[in-house]
Design a protein around this motif. Structure first.
Motif, PDB file in Angstrom:
ATOM      1  N   ARG A 140       0.903  -1.211   0.055  1.00  0.00           N
ATOM      2  CA  ARG A 140       0.083  -0.061  -0.022  1.00  0.00           C
ATOM      3  C   ARG A 140       0.750   1.456   0.093  1.00  0.00           C
ATOM      4  NH1 ARG A 140      -3.766  -0.710   5.201  1.00  0.00           N
ATOM      5  NH2 ARG A 140      -4.762   0.927   4.014  1.00  0.00           N
ATOM      6  N   GLY A 157     -11.401  -5.278  -6.009  1.00  0.00           N
ATOM      7  CA  GLY A 157     -11.688  -3.723  -5.427  1.00  0.00           C
ATOM      8  C   GLY A 157     -11.053  -3.020  -4.434  1.00  0.00           C
ATOM      9  N   ASN A 158     -10.260  -3.695  -3.686  1.00  0.00           N
ATOM     10  CA  ASN A 158      -9.121  -2.914  -2.739  1.00  0.00           C
ATOM     11  C   ASN A 158      -8.090  -2.030  -3.519  1.00  0.00           C
ATOM     12  OD1 ASN A 158     -10.488  -4.137  -0.032  1.00  0.00           O
ATOM     13  ND2 ASN A 158      -9.838  -6.081  -1.193  1.00  0.00           N
ATOM     14  N   ARG A 161     -10.039   1.301  -3.831  1.00  0.00           N
ATOM     15  CA  ARG A 161     -10.197   1.847  -2.684  1.00  0.00           C
ATOM     16  C   ARG A 161      -8.837   2.759  -1.914  1.00  0.00           C
ATOM     17  NH1 ARG A 161     -14.280  -2.062  -2.338  1.00  0.00           N
ATOM     18  NH2 ARG A 161     -12.812  -3.573  -1.157  1.00  0.00           N
ATOM     19  N   GLU A 162      -7.882   1.529  -2.096  1.00  0.00           N
ATOM     20  CA  GLU A 162      -6.524   2.282  -1.483  1.00  0.00           C
ATOM     21  C   GLU A 162      -5.687   3.264  -2.454  1.00  0.00           C
ATOM     22  OE1 GLU A 162      -6.070   1.623   1.610  1.00  0.00           O
ATOM     23  OE2 GLU A 162      -7.560   0.116   2.200  1.00  0.00           O
ATOM     24  N   LYS A 163      -6.163   3.189  -3.499  1.00  0.00           N
ATOM     25  CA  LYS A 163      -5.345   3.707  -4.655  1.00  0.00           C
ATOM     26  C   LYS A 163      -3.968   2.952  -4.798  1.00  0.00           C
ATOM     27  CE  LYS A 163      -5.894   7.979  -3.803  1.00  0.00           C
ATOM     28  NZ  LYS A 163      -6.162   9.496  -3.794  1.00  0.00           N
ATOM     29  N   PHE A 169      -5.927   7.298  -8.450  1.00  0.00           N
ATOM     30  CA  PHE A 169      -7.385   6.609  -8.896  1.00  0.00           C
ATOM     31  C   PHE A 169      -7.507   5.791 -10.033  1.00  0.00           C
ATOM     32  CE2 PHE A 169     -11.865   7.019  -9.917  1.00  0.00           C
ATOM     33  CZ  PHE A 169     -12.445   6.189  -8.815  1.00  0.00           C
ATOM     34  N   SER A 172      -5.170   2.706 -10.744  1.00  0.00           N
ATOM     35  CA  SER A 172      -5.906   1.825  -9.806  1.00  0.00           C
ATOM     36  C   SER A 172      -7.083   1.194 -10.281  1.00  0.00           C
ATOM     37  CB  SER A 172      -5.873   2.213  -8.412  1.00  0.00           C
ATOM     38  OG  SER A 172      -4.844   2.698  -7.726  1.00  0.00           O
ATOM     39  N   CYS A 173      -7.805   1.991 -11.041  1.00  0.00           N
ATOM     40  CA  CYS A 173      -9.018   1.585 -11.576  1.00  0.00           C
ATOM     41  C   CYS A 173      -8.686   0.625 -13.099  1.00  0.00           C
ATOM     42  CB  CYS A 173      -9.884   2.552 -12.062  1.00  0.00           C
ATOM     43  SG  CYS A 173     -10.948   3.481 -11.004  1.00  0.00           S
ATOM     44  N   THR A 176      -7.255  -2.505 -11.687  1.00  0.00           N
ATOM     45  CA  THR A 176      -8.183  -3.732 -11.080  1.00  0.00           C
ATOM     46  C   THR A 176      -9.054  -4.194 -12.324  1.00  0.00           C
ATOM     47  OG1 THR A 176      -8.519  -2.245  -9.202  1.00  0.00           O
ATOM     48  CG2 THR A 176     -10.421  -3.720  -9.682  1.00  0.00           C
TER      49      THR A 176
END
Length: 395
Positions: A140, A157-158, A161-163, A169, A172-173, A176
């Protein structure tokens, strides 16, 4: 041999180049597939490569008409498909590929198998935990701590949320989406064997039942060296990438608090600027070959301060092979390499005070000299021995 980088960029590339050289020396025909780069030192006869993709670059999304190319690369699928058609390999050995080449290359292999009814073996060397962690470090970045939330059915999905990817963001999207999409498509079923350089990596990949039946542990190889018999270390050495997850910020905090101890840093990376103004820190830049060997052998001991979960870091192995003990973090695959109190020492990763006390204590003791003999006696696979094992997996 498939790897996103075909130029020197890190340990994975060293692995690819050296193993490829060994295979050629044994009479195998070897071609390479990855991204185009002017510094590429290996390639293929047909000049088939993908365009360069820099996932670290700020604003990188603006360079693509479709950012989903990070998830699915039609270019990579088509170009490796062309190589398969003309080269007709018996083995496709995949290394780092996510985000740049993407798992779409495995679809090309699947189509090739079906088209020619040819049994081509697919080997994957897991240089990191990408297949179970979109961040690929089980880390993280925002909190500089390890994380296993996506394992054991925790859900990718975590990562959003944690980027977890570069603290971004958007990235991370995408990471994911990539993980969810390819796992839903069961694309990793097309891999026959997953080579894990550490028991730690095998344990983490085995949390995915699709991967668990494919994993084997094979530690990385290292070239034998003849260290100097007389080694009077004059500094503490760090060599590797200067980045957050490698614990560089923590180590430099310690350097600042121990001005009487000389430190040498050999490498490069985004946190290089933090060394400015530290009189006891010498930055010699990226070294390799004999220059690196001499630098390692001249150290009293080396430090592996990583705050991410390392797999089987070449820096630890190379240090011990050169007769230099290692102070390493107590997580990931590092404790598998260091015999605490014999070939080196372990400390709590990310703990500035503990690291400071350890470095000061070791520097003022005679343990580094005593541990040198044990380091020289430590045995790791040579390239030849490792290559022989790999060829058996190819069959």
């Amino acid at each position: 041999m498939v790897n996103k980088f075909l130029h020197p960029a890190g340990g994975a590339e060293t692995y690819v180049f050296k193993l490829g050289e060994y295979l050629k020396s044994q009479g195998y025909e070897v071609e390479y597939f990855g991204m185009y780069h002017p510094d590429n030192i290996v390639g293929n006869r047909w000049d088939l490569y993908t365009g360069s993709v820099d996932f670290h670059k700020k604003g990188f999304l603006s360079y693509f008409t479709n950012p989903l190319k990070i998830v699915y690369s039609m270019e990579a699928k088509k170009k490796i498909g062309k190589i398969l058609d003309v080269f007709r390999p018996d083995v496709v050995h995949i290394n780092n590929f996510n985000y740049q080449l993407t798992p779409s290359i495995l679809l090309a292999v699947k189509e090739y198998r079906r088209k020619y009814r040819k049994k081509v073996k697919v080997i994957y060397t897991a240089h990191d935990s990408q297949l179970v962690c979109p961040n690929h470090y089980l880390y993280r970045p925002k909190f500089r701590r390890t994380c296993e939330k996506c394992l054991n059915g925790g859900g990718f999905g975590n990562c959003i949320r944690e980027k977890c990817i570069h603290n971004s963001f958007l990235k991370s999207c995408l990471g994911t989406l990539e993980a969810i999409y390819w796992n839903k498509r069961n694309v990793y079923e097309n891999i026959d064997v997953i080579v894990c350089p550490s028991s730690f990596m095998k344990e983490k990949l085995d949390t995915n039942p699709v991967l668990a039946k494919k994993t084997v542990t094979m530690r990385n190889f290292v070239e034998p060296v003849v260290p100097k018999q007389e080694q009077n270390g004059k500094y503490v050495l760090y060599f590797g990438r200067y980045s957050e997850e490698k614990g560089i910020r923590t180590l430099l905090e310690v350097c600042r608090e121990l001005p009487q101890i000389p430190f040498v840093f050999a490498g490069s990376g985004p946190l290089e600027y933090l060394m400015a103004g530290l009189d006891n820190v010498e930055n010699v830049g990226f070294l390799k070959g004999k220059d690196l060997e001499e630098m390692i052998q001249g150290a009293r001991f080396s430090v592996c301060p990583s705050e991410c979960n390392e797999n089987c870091p070449f820096s630890v192995i190379e240090s011990m092979m050169n007769g230099t003990p290692v102070l390493g973090c107590d997580q990931g695959g590092v404790p598998e390499l260091i015999e605490n109190g014999y070939t080196g020492w372990l400390f709590t990763a990310g703990d500035v005070e503990t690291l400071k006390k350890k470095i000061k204590s070791i520097w003022n003791s005679n343990e580094p000299e005593l541990f040198r003999v044990a380091c020289r006696e430590k045995e790791f696979d040579t390239l030849e021995k490792y290559g022989e094992k790999m060829c058996k997996l190819y069959l």
